[in-house]
Scaffold this active site. Structure first.
Site, mmCIF file in Angstrom:
data_model
loop_
_atom_site.group_PDB
_atom_site.id
_atom_site.type_symbol
_atom_site.label_atom_id
_atom_site.label_comp_id
_atom_site.label_asym_id
_atom_site.label_seq_id
_atom_site.Cartn_x
_atom_site.Cartn_y
_atom_site.Cartn_z
ATOM 1 N N LYS A 122 0.813 -1.228 0.000
ATOM 2 C CA LYS A 122 0.000 0.000 0.000
ATOM 3 C C LYS A 122 0.843 1.275 0.000
ATOM 4 O O LYS A 122 0.422 2.307 -0.505
ATOM 5 C CB LYS A 122 -0.974 0.006 1.180
ATOM 6 C CG LYS A 122 -2.120 -0.969 0.973
ATOM 7 C CD LYS A 122 -3.277 -0.647 1.896
ATOM 8 C CE LYS A 122 -4.489 -1.502 1.576
ATOM 9 N NZ LYS A 122 -4.304 -2.917 1.957
ATOM 10 N N GLU A 144 -10.473 6.982 4.010
ATOM 11 C CA GLU A 144 -11.126 6.048 4.920
ATOM 12 C C GLU A 144 -10.195 4.859 5.082
ATOM 13 O O GLU A 144 -9.276 4.644 4.296
ATOM 14 C CB GLU A 144 -12.456 5.575 4.332
ATOM 15 C CG GLU A 144 -12.342 4.514 3.238
ATOM 16 C CD GLU A 144 -11.733 5.022 1.932
ATOM 17 O OE1 GLU A 144 -11.813 6.248 1.663
ATOM 18 O OE2 GLU A 144 -11.158 4.191 1.197
ATOM 19 N N SER A 409 1.658 -9.790 -0.938
ATOM 20 C CA SER A 409 1.349 -8.350 -0.833
ATOM 21 C C SER A 409 1.709 -7.735 0.514
ATOM 22 O O SER A 409 1.957 -6.536 0.608
ATOM 23 C CB SER A 409 -0.136 -8.116 -1.130
ATOM 24 O OG SER A 409 -0.945 -8.944 -0.308
HETATM 25 C C1 LIG Z 1 -5.126 -3.963 1.654
HETATM 26 C C2 LIG Z 1 -4.400 -5.196 1.364
HETATM 27 C C3 LIG Z 1 -4.778 -6.054 0.296
HETATM 28 C C4 LIG Z 1 -5.997 -5.819 -0.540
HETATM 29 O O1 LIG Z 1 -5.992 -4.669 -1.312
HETATM 30 P P1 LIG Z 1 -5.800 -4.697 -2.885
HETATM 31 O O2 LIG Z 1 -6.149 -3.313 -3.283
HETATM 32 O O3 LIG Z 1 -6.731 -5.716 -3.442
HETATM 33 O O4 LIG Z 1 -4.387 -5.042 -3.144
HETATM 34 C C5 LIG Z 1 -4.013 -7.166 0.037
HETATM 35 N N1 LIG Z 1 -2.933 -7.468 0.793
HETATM 36 C C6 LIG Z 1 -2.543 -6.688 1.823
HETATM 37 C C7 LIG Z 1 -1.343 -7.083 2.610
HETATM 38 C C8 LIG Z 1 -3.264 -5.526 2.145
HETATM 39 O O5 LIG Z 1 -2.878 -4.761 3.177
#
Ligand SMILES: *Cc1c(COP(=O)(O)O)cnc(C)c1O
Length: 431
Positions: A122, A144, A409
């Site tokens: 993010k 938000e 992610s």
């Molecule tokens: C917020 C988040 C997601 C989901 O958000 P996307 O916009 O679909 O990428 C996925 N993995 C992590 C670690 C997150 O913090």
């Protein structure tokens, strides 16, 4: 040079990938990022900007500013410096040898977005949005947050750039996500507690939007995924593009060719839209992984593309999960970053033309992947990312040979207490 161009090019891999019958005849993925979205923010029929009239000028201003900076060498160089020196990029691509052996079949690789500063992808778009705000002379970032991940990343960017930060969050989520609320406050953000309706993400979005409407001259609204009215789906995608352009180069350097398949979890879709575009023109199968939660009944999952229908919500046209009245349905996933009743419009488009396939992973499978990656590789993934890893394991067994690259992610520090309480420590996973 613009923001989404890679620094090197591997000409031999720029042949056409797996075209499909529903794709427009003139579809050329070499020029994809330049051609999508169109000037109105549409990817095919998905996307757009459905806004209250008084906010139209504000979004036009953001769009114009973005088109200005994304071609500016100064902006691109500044973002590169931030990524390298502050975020810790490039993040590595890693071969999971023990997990691959355990699983059998294709080799599993991870793009390690969990190694970003603050622990997830993010920050890639939050630093971009912060730099844009600075360029536009804005003093305040408004957003938000649901689980608090976007709030923490944005509060980090605000602190870095010396901007005010106002994060709207439902009272229920504030109670559930205490550590992230503390982190936001520690970083200097003002956390606004939203106490109407269900007091969760949807009410927080409404509240943040109202606050922005009152203050758009001084502030900018920073959306946390490839969602919302144009230009946000495009802008967030472009800021996240670094994931795929790095991963493609790194993988080719390791293995001499692109992987056979790639996958990423899809909540709103930003980490997936970060990974996918760099591989669109390659002969690579691309999979978005949606959360199946506790099952296929409406309310028990959050698999918008797999079970949803077309509709407009939060300012854009996409595929969404609706209740009997046609309103956004309640959704659920063990991974609170994935429980959104719609999906970024570009995913709806890439699914529609058949270039990206979507599949689902249940809570149970995600927790299994969470334990396996922890025990076999020493990497504790976020529960969101565990969905992509679970899919990669399933797909690897099906593929039997070759390689699949999954986007990790984020890291799982935020999830360990919850998992330990409900599932234990994974001691049944023998070596
Ligand atoms: C917020 C988040 C997601 C989901 O958000 P996307 O916009 O679909 O990428 C996925 N993995 C992590 C670690 C997150 O913090």
């Amino acid at each position: 040079m613009n923001l989404t161009e890679s620094t090197t090019s591997h000409g031999k891999h720029l042949h056409h990938g797996t075209k499909c019958s529903k794709m427009p005849a003139d579809m050329d993925f070499r020029t994809y990022l330049r051609n999508y979205p169109d000037a109105e923010g549409f990817y095919g029929r998905f996307g757009g900007a459905y806004l209250p009239a008084e906010l139209e000028p504000a979004f036009k201003e953001i769009t114009a500013a973005y088109y200005d900076i994304c071609y500016s060498a100064q902006f691109i160089n500044e973002l590169r410096r931030i990524r390298k020196q502050f975020q810790g990029r490039p993040t590595p691509v890693y071969h999971c040898e023990r997990l691959s052996r355990l699983n059998g079949g294709a080799q599993i690789y991870l793009k390690r977005e969990d190694l970003n500063h603050t622990g997830a992808h993010k920050l890639n778009h939050c630093m971009g949005e912060g730099l844009l705000a600075k360029f536009m002379g804005k003093k305040k970032l408004i957003a938000e947050t649901g689980a608090g991940q976007h709030g923490v990343a944005l509060a980090t960017a605000a602190a870095y750039f010396g901007l005010e930060c106002e994060i709207h969050m439902g009272a229920v989520d504030i109670a559930k996500q205490a550590p992230n609320v503390t982190r936001m406050k520690m970083l200097g953000a003002n956390v606004v507690c939203v106490t109407h309706g269900l007091q969760t993400l949807k009410e927080a979005v409404d509240s943040a939007f109202e606050a922005y409407q009152r203050d758009y001259k001084n502030a900018i609204y920073c959306i946390g995924s490839v969602l919302g009215p144009h230009p946000f789906p495009m802008m967030v995608r472009d800021f996240q593009h670094v994931i795929g352009s790095e991963a493609r180069e790194q993988f080719i350097e390791m293995k001499g060719d692109v992987p056979d398949a790639i996958c990423a979890c899809v909540g709103g879709g930003s980490n997936a839209m970060g990974l996918f575009p760099a591989f669109l023109d390659d002969p690579v199968e691309i999979y978005g992984v949606e959360p199946l939660g506790r099952g296929t009944t409406l309310g028990e999952h959050s698999a918008s593309i797999s079970y949803g229908t077309e509709g407009i919500m939060h300012g854009f046209n996409s595929i969404m999960l609706k209740d009997a009245q046609g309103e956004p349905a309640p959704v659920y996933s063990i991974a609170s970053g994935l429980d959104y009743p719609s999906v970024g419009p570009e995913h709806a488009f890439l699914h529609d033309i058949g270039r990206v396939k979507f599949d689902t992973v249940s809570d149970e499978e995600a927790v299994d992947a969470f334990f396996k990656l922890s025990r076999y590789e020493g990497i504790i993934p976020a529960l969101e990312s565990s969905h992509a890893i679970a899919f990669a394991m399933r797909k690897a067994r099906e593929m039997k040979r070759g390689a699949i690259l999954a986007n990790c992610s984020g890291r799982g520090d935020k999830d360990v207490d919850y998992v330990a309480e409900h599932y234990g420590y994974g001691d049944n996973y023998k070596f």
